[in-house]
Design an enzyme around this catalytic site. Structure first.
Site, PDB file in Angstrom:
ATOM      1  CG  HIS A 149      41.269 -15.056 -88.557  1.00 27.10           C
ATOM      2  ND1 HIS A 149      41.172 -15.587 -87.156  1.00 27.10           N
ATOM      3  CD2 HIS A 149      41.916 -14.083 -88.611  1.00 27.10           C
ATOM      4  CE1 HIS A 149      41.710 -14.817 -86.582  1.00 27.10           C
ATOM      5  NE2 HIS A 149      42.356 -13.848 -87.188  1.00 27.10           N
ATOM      6  CD  GLN A 187      44.375  -4.103 -88.058  1.00 25.01           C
ATOM      7  OE1 GLN A 187      45.241  -4.266 -87.081  1.00 25.01           O
ATOM      8  NE2 GLN A 187      44.183  -5.206 -88.514  1.00 25.01           N
TER       9      GLN A 187
HETATM   10  O1  PAF Z   1      44.345  -7.776 -87.330  1.00 23.87           O
HETATM   11  C1  PAF Z   1      45.413  -8.578 -87.021  1.00 23.87           C
HETATM   12  O2  PAF Z   1      45.307  -9.915 -86.589  1.00 23.87           O
HETATM   13  C2  PAF Z   1      46.877  -7.980 -87.029  1.00 23.87           C
HETATM   14  O3  PAF Z   1      46.790  -6.524 -86.442  1.00 23.87           O
HETATM   15  C3  PAF Z   1      47.541  -8.042 -88.069  1.00 23.87           C
HETATM   16  C4  PAF Z   1      46.893  -7.196 -89.292  1.00 23.87           C
HETATM   17  C5  PAF Z   1      47.793  -9.449 -88.576  1.00 23.87           C
HETATM   18  C6  PAF Z   1      48.899  -7.444 -88.007  1.00 23.87           C
HETATM   19  O4  PAF Z   1      49.511  -8.280 -87.067  1.00 23.87           O
END
Ligand code: PAF
Length: 295
Positions: free
Chosen positions: A42, A196
């Protein structure tokens, strides 16, 4: 060393107001959506966001819409205080943290005959609409009055979408909601979850969001990549060697697929840019990773 403390915003109207006020001062907003319990991945997304915009918003929200009732939403790890400390240590800091209590809680109307069996989600195949019977995610299970979902119909089907049928519908929907609330100029996602990232990219294009989708972090399935670079283009062979390595490390493969980077369709031989995507269980933990191979 701890840096500036981010403004913590829990109300969606307040969040929108903050963003609009900043933009009216000519500032640009970078956005990193997360479910909290922040780690180095992150932080690298936030550092990436700093390259694009003046201000950074991080959201921390565990989205019930992307969990099926059989997956344990209540045990999803969280450490809000620890997360804020980590954000304060990021060079350049974070300007606001959006931490809503519940983004679906606008009306409650529990439907009758709620069935908590997530296998009630059936895809009819043939590219048509899924047949929905009863509950499909924790949102329906809680009887929240939400019934609008965003779906990226083709890209959501394979890999993670196969083992977690409500997952991408929930992600696309919550990311749409977050984009509407935060109104960022740039949003940064981890390429670690390649499917994603592609789904969000497609959604932003199809729904005409004027948001740039950036990405960061890439880990390696480096042996397969170097084998491919040395002439091994047979995907079955490449997959088998990775599956064997995971098994001998005590893991259980969920999927290991080599797919075209654009269409996410499986390929047998590497003739154009592909991505090797893998998901494996180690005990109760499911890990995913991917590596692009451009030969
Ligand atoms: O990747 C993630 O942590 C989640 O899928 C997200 C993009 C925050 C959506 O809840």
């Amino acid at each position: 060393m701890a840096g500036k403390e981010p403004e913590i915003i829990t109300d969606k109207n307040q969040m929108r107001k903050w963003s609009r006020a900043m933009r009216s001062q000519g500032k640009t907003i970078g956005f990193v959506p997360t479910m909290g319990y922040l780690h180095e991945g992150h932080i690298s997304l936030i550092k990436e966001a700093h390259k694009h915009t003046n201000l950074i918003v991080v959201s921390i929200y565990v989205n019930p819409g992307q969990f099926s009732p059989t997956e344990d939403l209540s045990t999803y790890p969280s450490d809000f205080h620890g997360d804020i400390q980590k954000l304060m240590a990021v060079p350049g800091g974070v300007d606001a943290v959006f931490h809503p209590h519940n983004l679906y809680d606008h009306a409650k109307s529990k439907p009758t005959g709620v069935n908590t069996n997530s296998s009630n989600y059936h895809n009819s195949g043939g590219g048509g609409e899924p047949e929905r019977k009863g509950v499909v995610s924790c949102v329906e299970e809680r009887g929240l009055g939400h019934e609008t979902w965003v779906r990226v119909e083709r890209l959501e089907k394979g890999m993670c979408g196969k083992s977690r049928p409500v997952f991408f519908r929930g992600v696309a929907t919550i990311v749409t909601k977050l984009f509407n609330i935060v109104e960022p100029d740039v949003a940064v996602f981890g390429k670690k979850d390649y499917q994603q990232w592609r789904i969000i990219q497609q959604m932003v294009r199809d729904l005409d969001f004027s948001i740039e989708v950036a990405l960061s972090i890439n880990r390696s399935l480096s042996r397969a990549k170097s084998d491919a670079e040395n002439g091994q283009i047979n995907c079955m062979e490449l997959r088998n060697s990775v599956i064997q390595a995971v098994n001998s490390a005590g893991g259980r493969i969920d999927y290991a697929e080599i797919v075209d980077q654009e269409t996410l369709e499986a390929v047998e031989e590497i003739q154009s840019p592909v991505v090797f995507c893998i998901a494996a269980w180690f005990g109760k933990v499911r890990l995913i990773d991917n590596l692009e191979i451009n030969i």
